[in-house]
Design a protein around this motif. Structure first.
Motif, PDB file in Angstrom:
ATOM      1  N   VAL A   1       5.782  34.762 -29.628  1.00 24.59           N
ATOM      2  CA  VAL A   1       5.086  33.534 -29.227  1.00 24.59           C
ATOM      3  C   VAL A   1       5.345  33.269 -27.750  1.00 24.59           C
ATOM      4  O   VAL A   1       6.503  33.168 -27.322  1.00 24.59           O
ATOM      5  CB  VAL A   1       5.570  32.324 -30.057  1.00 24.59           C
ATOM      6  CG1 VAL A   1       4.820  31.067 -29.637  1.00 24.59           C
ATOM      7  CG2 VAL A   1       5.388  32.588 -31.542  1.00 24.59           C
ATOM      8  N   ASP A   2       4.265  33.169 -26.987  1.00 22.79           N
ATOM      9  CA  ASP A   2       4.362  32.784 -25.577  1.00 22.79           C
ATOM     10  C   ASP A   2       4.317  31.253 -25.527  1.00 22.79           C
ATOM     11  O   ASP A   2       3.299  30.643 -25.880  1.00 22.79           O
ATOM     12  CB  ASP A   2       3.202  33.381 -24.780  1.00 22.79           C
ATOM     13  CG  ASP A   2       3.341  33.139 -23.282  1.00 22.79           C
ATOM     14  OD1 ASP A   2       3.920  32.104 -22.891  1.00 22.79           O
ATOM     15  OD2 ASP A   2       2.855  33.972 -22.498  1.00 22.79           O
ATOM     16  N   VAL A   3       5.404  30.631 -25.076  1.00 21.17           N
ATOM     17  CA  VAL A   3       5.464  29.160 -25.097  1.00 21.17           C
ATOM     18  C   VAL A   3       4.429  28.543 -24.164  1.00 21.17           C
ATOM     19  O   VAL A   3       4.017  27.394 -24.352  1.00 21.17           O
ATOM     20  CB  VAL A   3       6.878  28.652 -24.722  1.00 21.17           C
ATOM     21  CG1 VAL A   3       7.885  29.073 -25.759  1.00 21.17           C
ATOM     22  CG2 VAL A   3       7.284  29.147 -23.338  1.00 21.17           C
ATOM     23  N   GLY A   4       3.985  29.302 -23.154  1.00 24.65           N
ATOM     24  CA  GLY A   4       2.959  28.783 -22.261  1.00 24.65           C
ATOM     25  C   GLY A   4       1.620  28.653 -22.948  1.00 24.65           C
ATOM     26  O   GLY A   4       0.827  27.773 -22.628  1.00 24.65           O
ATOM     27  N   GLN A   5       1.348  29.556 -23.918  1.00 21.77           N
ATOM     28  CA  GLN A   5       0.073  29.532 -24.623  1.00 21.77           C
ATOM     29  C   GLN A   5       0.126  28.659 -25.873  1.00 21.77           C
ATOM     30  O   GLN A   5      -0.886  28.106 -26.295  1.00 21.77           O
ATOM     31  CB  GLN A   5      -0.330  30.960 -25.009  1.00 21.77           C
ATOM     32  CG  GLN A   5      -0.625  31.847 -23.811  1.00 21.77           C
ATOM     33  CD  GLN A   5      -0.974  33.257 -24.231  1.00 21.77           C
ATOM     34  OE1 GLN A   5      -0.744  33.657 -25.368  1.00 21.77           O
ATOM     35  NE2 GLN A   5      -1.531  34.028 -23.302  1.00 21.77           N
ATOM     36  N   GLN A   6       1.287  28.587 -26.509  1.00 23.63           N
ATOM     37  CA  GLN A   6       1.419  27.821 -27.745  1.00 23.63           C
ATOM     38  C   GLN A   6       2.636  26.892 -27.679  1.00 23.63           C
ATOM     39  O   GLN A   6       3.626  27.072 -28.375  1.00 23.63           O
ATOM     40  CB  GLN A   6       1.524  28.760 -28.938  1.00 23.63           C
ATOM     41  CG  GLN A   6       0.238  29.562 -29.156  1.00 23.63           C
ATOM     42  CD  GLN A   6       0.344  30.479 -30.349  1.00 23.63           C
ATOM     43  OE1 GLN A   6       1.128  31.418 -30.349  1.00 23.63           O
ATOM     44  NE2 GLN A   6      -0.443  30.203 -31.368  1.00 23.63           N
ATOM     45  N   PRO A   7       2.556  25.882 -26.812  1.00 24.52           N
ATOM     46  CA  PRO A   7       3.709  24.984 -26.631  1.00 24.52           C
ATOM     47  C   PRO A   7       4.052  24.180 -27.877  1.00 24.52           C
ATOM     48  O   PRO A   7       5.195  23.758 -28.047  1.00 24.52           O
ATOM     49  CB  PRO A   7       3.267  24.064 -25.487  1.00 24.52           C
ATOM     50  CG  PRO A   7       1.759  24.105 -25.540  1.00 24.52           C
ATOM     51  CD  PRO A   7       1.419  25.487 -25.979  1.00 24.52           C
ATOM     52  N   TYR A   8       3.062  23.969 -28.753  1.00 18.15           N
ATOM     53  CA  TYR A   8       3.334  23.141 -29.932  1.00 18.15           C
ATOM     54  C   TYR A   8       4.252  23.839 -30.924  1.00 18.15           C
ATOM     55  O   TYR A   8       4.967  23.180 -31.665  1.00 18.15           O
ATOM     56  CB  TYR A   8       2.016  22.732 -30.597  1.00 18.15           C
ATOM     57  CG  TYR A   8       1.204  21.824 -29.723  1.00 18.15           C
ATOM     58  CD1 TYR A   8       1.516  20.474 -29.637  1.00 18.15           C
ATOM     59  CD2 TYR A   8       0.169  22.309 -28.934  1.00 18.15           C
ATOM     60  CE1 TYR A   8       0.802  19.624 -28.816  1.00 18.15           C
ATOM     61  CE2 TYR A   8      -0.552  21.478 -28.103  1.00 18.15           C
ATOM     62  CZ  TYR A   8      -0.231  20.130 -28.046  1.00 18.15           C
ATOM     63  OH  TYR A   8      -0.932  19.290 -27.212  1.00 18.15           O
ATOM     64  N   LEU A   9       4.246  25.195 -30.947  1.00 16.25           N
ATOM     65  CA  LEU A   9       5.198  25.903 -31.794  1.00 16.25           C
ATOM     66  C   LEU A   9       6.622  25.723 -31.265  1.00 16.25           C
ATOM     67  O   LEU A   9       7.565  25.526 -32.029  1.00 16.25           O
ATOM     68  CB  LEU A   9       4.848  27.392 -31.854  1.00 16.25           C
ATOM     69  CG  LEU A   9       3.780  27.787 -32.878  1.00 16.25           C
ATOM     70  CD1 LEU A   9       3.459  29.261 -32.751  1.00 16.25           C
ATOM     71  CD2 LEU A   9       4.245  27.471 -34.282  1.00 16.25           C
ATOM     72  N   ALA A  10       6.750  25.780 -29.944  1.00 17.49           N
ATOM     73  CA  ALA A  10       8.075  25.549 -29.350  1.00 17.49           C
ATOM     74  C   ALA A  10       8.548  24.128 -29.630  1.00 17.49           C
ATOM     75  O   ALA A  10       9.724  23.893 -29.927  1.00 17.49           O
ATOM     76  CB  ALA A  10       8.027  25.808 -27.842  1.00 17.49           C
ATOM     77  N   GLU A  11       7.605  23.172 -29.563  1.00 12.51           N
ATOM     78  CA  GLU A  11       7.967  21.780 -29.856  1.00 12.51           C
ATOM     79  C   GLU A  11       8.326  21.614 -31.330  1.00 12.51           C
ATOM     80  O   GLU A  11       9.222  20.844 -31.682  1.00 12.51           O
ATOM     81  CB  GLU A  11       6.795  20.866 -29.488  1.00 12.51           C
ATOM     82  CG  GLU A  11       7.104  19.391 -29.626  1.00 12.51           C
ATOM     83  CD  GLU A  11       5.936  18.515 -29.236  1.00 12.51           C
ATOM     84  OE1 GLU A  11       6.016  17.302 -29.496  1.00 12.51           O
ATOM     85  OE2 GLU A  11       4.944  19.040 -28.684  1.00 12.51           O
ATOM     86  N   HIS A  12       7.620  22.365 -32.192  1.00 13.76           N
ATOM     87  CA  HIS A  12       7.891  22.285 -33.631  1.00 13.76           C
ATOM     88  C   HIS A  12       9.341  22.658 -33.936  1.00 13.76           C
ATOM     89  O   HIS A  12       9.987  22.018 -34.774  1.00 13.76           O
ATOM     90  CB  HIS A  12       6.935  23.214 -34.375  1.00 13.76           C
ATOM     91  CG  HIS A  12       7.209  23.301 -35.854  1.00 13.76           C
ATOM     92  ND1 HIS A  12       6.816  22.322 -36.731  1.00 13.76           N
ATOM     93  CD2 HIS A  12       7.863  24.239 -36.591  1.00 13.76           C
ATOM     94  CE1 HIS A  12       7.203  22.656 -37.950  1.00 13.76           C
ATOM     95  NE2 HIS A  12       7.832  23.823 -37.890  1.00 13.76           N
ATOM     96  N   PHE A  13       9.853  23.687 -33.236  1.00 15.37           N
ATOM     97  CA  PHE A  13      11.234  24.132 -33.480  1.00 15.37           C
ATOM     98  C   PHE A  13      12.239  23.443 -32.563  1.00 15.37           C
ATOM     99  O   PHE A  13      13.425  23.771 -32.585  1.00 15.37           O
ATOM    100  CB  PHE A  13      11.334  25.651 -33.299  1.00 15.37           C
ATOM    101  CG  PHE A  13      10.647  26.424 -34.391  1.00 15.37           C
ATOM    102  CD1 PHE A  13      11.226  26.531 -35.642  1.00 15.37           C
ATOM    103  CD2 PHE A  13       9.428  27.024 -34.161  1.00 15.37           C
ATOM    104  CE1 PHE A  13      10.598  27.240 -36.657  1.00 15.37           C
ATOM    105  CE2 PHE A  13       8.783  27.733 -35.166  1.00 15.37           C
ATOM    106  CZ  PHE A  13       9.367  27.839 -36.419  1.00 15.37           C
ATOM    107  N   LYS A  14      11.733  22.521 -31.718  1.00 13.72           N
ATOM    108  CA  LYS A  14      12.602  21.751 -30.808  1.00 13.72           C
ATOM    109  C   LYS A  14      13.422  22.679 -29.912  1.00 13.72           C
ATOM    110  O   LYS A  14      14.634  22.493 -29.711  1.00 13.72           O
ATOM    111  CB  LYS A  14      13.527  20.812 -31.593  1.00 13.72           C
ATOM    112  CG  LYS A  14      12.765  19.754 -32.383  1.00 13.72           C
ATOM    113  CD  LYS A  14      13.706  18.852 -33.137  1.00 13.72           C
ATOM    114  CE  LYS A  14      12.973  17.700 -33.808  1.00 13.72           C
ATOM    115  NZ  LYS A  14      11.934  18.127 -34.744  1.00 13.72           N
ATOM    116  N   LEU A  15      12.769  23.703 -29.373  1.00 15.56           N
ATOM    117  CA  LEU A  15      13.458  24.647 -28.499  1.00 15.56           C
ATOM    118  C   LEU A  15      13.702  24.032 -27.131  1.00 15.56           C
ATOM    119  O   LEU A  15      12.837  23.346 -26.585  1.00 15.56           O
ATOM    120  CB  LEU A  15      12.623  25.920 -28.339  1.00 15.56           C
ATOM    121  CG  LEU A  15      12.371  26.748 -29.596  1.00 15.56           C
ATOM    122  CD1 LEU A  15      11.575  27.999 -29.257  1.00 15.56           C
ATOM    123  CD2 LEU A  15      13.682  27.133 -30.268  1.00 15.56           C
ATOM    124  N   VAL A  16      14.882  24.285 -26.607  1.00 15.90           N
ATOM    125  CA  VAL A  16      15.202  23.772 -25.273  1.00 15.90           C
ATOM    126  C   VAL A  16      15.333  24.902 -24.262  1.00 15.90           C
ATOM    127  O   VAL A  16      15.459  24.654 -23.070  1.00 15.90           O
ATOM    128  CB  VAL A  16      16.511  22.950 -25.306  1.00 15.90           C
ATOM    129  CG1 VAL A  16      16.323  21.710 -26.143  1.00 15.90           C
ATOM    130  CG2 VAL A  16      17.673  23.782 -25.821  1.00 15.90           C
TER     131      VAL A  16
END
Length: 401
Positions: free
Chosen positions: A58-73
């Motif tokens: 998962v590229d966080v730049g393309q799919q930021p909502y997945l990163a937000e879903h897992f609360k990645l910092v």
């Protein structure tokens, strides 16, 4: 041995998997993390050659909502999302952490598969085993819900902004409509006076001296121009979303402007037997302001002063060269005054003092005054007058010499 292959997440197709071991690798486009990601991907391929699993990148730049879903910092980050419980490996030593956790993950998968087999054996021949839950798919659905929630929030913000603009237009229209009454009344009185004294047979104004006739005609023209300007403002407010009043500043003599307004309101003062006291220095410098807008301010303040000053009372008008850059102008009365706790709110639109409920008074006009003065980068406020009434002050910039 599991037979699920490596695949990369694409925005063009939905994330979906039912593999017993499911991993997500979150990456970003930072050059400094590129080498770490390459090493981690190479190590995962080595593991995959021995033990098949599904890995999605998962590229966080393309799919930021997945990163937000897992609360990645931080990224890169490797997440085991199936079997439960989830586990996140992050930091600069992900490979070392993975070496430690890999045997445990294998054990967890074996336990999960054994549980599924036992469950199958317990179901009779007519029963059906429910399909395994697609964990990655459910994660994607959650991320999409978060994205939609954000969009709804942004739409709500836009709705609130548009609603605020509409409310502002309503307030401005109410203010200007309120303020139209003064020039309309002045123009109507002048015209009616001329009409009642005009002799159609002789073509002359009876009982009116030529100077007075000329003055009434001039006043009618002046008030008509003011009304025309206000109507133009109403149309502009109706068309645009500007929250500021347009002004056309020029050099004006503030003292003379005030005297002209006092002359227009003279009949009202006489009717209440009011004494008007002026303290306007002859050397008061000119100000840089819109004459029609400032006329609105002075008319509103004097209108309130006349309205609230008791029969036979006193109204004070004063000018002060406050600094080299500012002129202060003040209008006072000996009416009931403004309570201290209401002095900040008195300039709010539609704010009414409790004693004034059911009557006209301080409210729309004062809000309009504040907006005009602020448009000139000035200030307006109220104090208690020396004689106990209200004492309104405003400042305007001095015309540059």
């Amino acid at each position: 041995m599991l037979k699920y292959d490596y695949m990369q997440v694409s925005q063009d197709r939905p994330i979906h998997s039912e593999a017993p071991l499911q991993l997500l690798l979150f990456v970003d486009g930072r050059p400094k993390s590129r080498q770490q990601v390459q090493r981690l991907r190479a190590y995962l391929k080595e593991l995959q050659a021995q033990y098949k699993f599904e890995l999605q990148i998962v590229d966080v730049g393309q799919q930021p909502y997945l990163a937000e879903h897992f609360k990645l910092v931080a990224t890169p980050a490797l997440i085991k999302i199936h079997p439960e419980p989830r586990q996140i490996l992050a930091g600069s030593n992900i490979i070392a952490q993975l070496k430690n956790w890999w045997p445990r993950w294998q054990t967890a998968v074996d336990t999960y598969l054994k549980f599924q087999e036992d469950l199958q054996e317990r179901i009779d021949e007519h029963g059906r085993v429910p399909s395994p839950k697609s964990t990655i798919s459910s994660v994607a659905v959650s991320a999409e819900l978060m994205r939609l929630s954000d969009e709804i929030f942004l739409l709500k913000q836009e709705k609130d902004k548009l609603q605020e603009q509409l409310q502002f237009k309503d307030r401005v229209i109410a203010m200007l409509a309120h303020d139209l009454r003064n020039p309309l009344t002045a123009a109507a009185i002048a015209i009616e006076t001329l009409q009642s004294n005009y002799n159609t047979e002789t073509g002359k104004f009876e009982r009116l001296k030529p100077a007075m006739s000329a003055h009434l005609l001039k006043q009618s023209r002046t008030q008509t121009k003011i009304i025309d300007r206000m109507i133009a403002d109403l149309l502009q407010v109706g068309r645009g979303d500007d929250t500021e009043f347009p002004i056309i500043p020029q050099k004006i003599a503030l003292g003379q402007l005030c005297l002209d307004v006092l002359e227009e309101l003279r009949d009202r003062c006489i009717a209440k037997l009011l004494h008007v006291e002026t303290d306007i220095p002859k050397d008061l410098p000119s100000v840089y302001a819109d004459p029609e807008r400032i006329r609105q301010v002075i008319v509103n303040l004097l209108d309130n002063a006349i309205k609230y000053t008791p029969q036979g009372g006193k109204i004070s008008v004063a000018g002060l060269h406050r600094t080299t850059q500012k002129v202060q102008f003040s209008v006072g009365d000996n009416g009931p005054g403004i309570p201290l706790e209401n002095r900040d709110r008195i300039f709010e639109n539609h704010f009414r003092l409790q004693r004034d409920e059911g009557t006209e008074g301080y409210g729309i006009g004062l809000c309009l005054c504040q907006r005009i003065i602020r448009a000139h980068y000035g200030q307006i406020w109220v104090d208690t007058a020396p004689n106990g009434g209200a004492w309104f002050h405003f400042t305007l910039p001095v015309y540059p010499s």
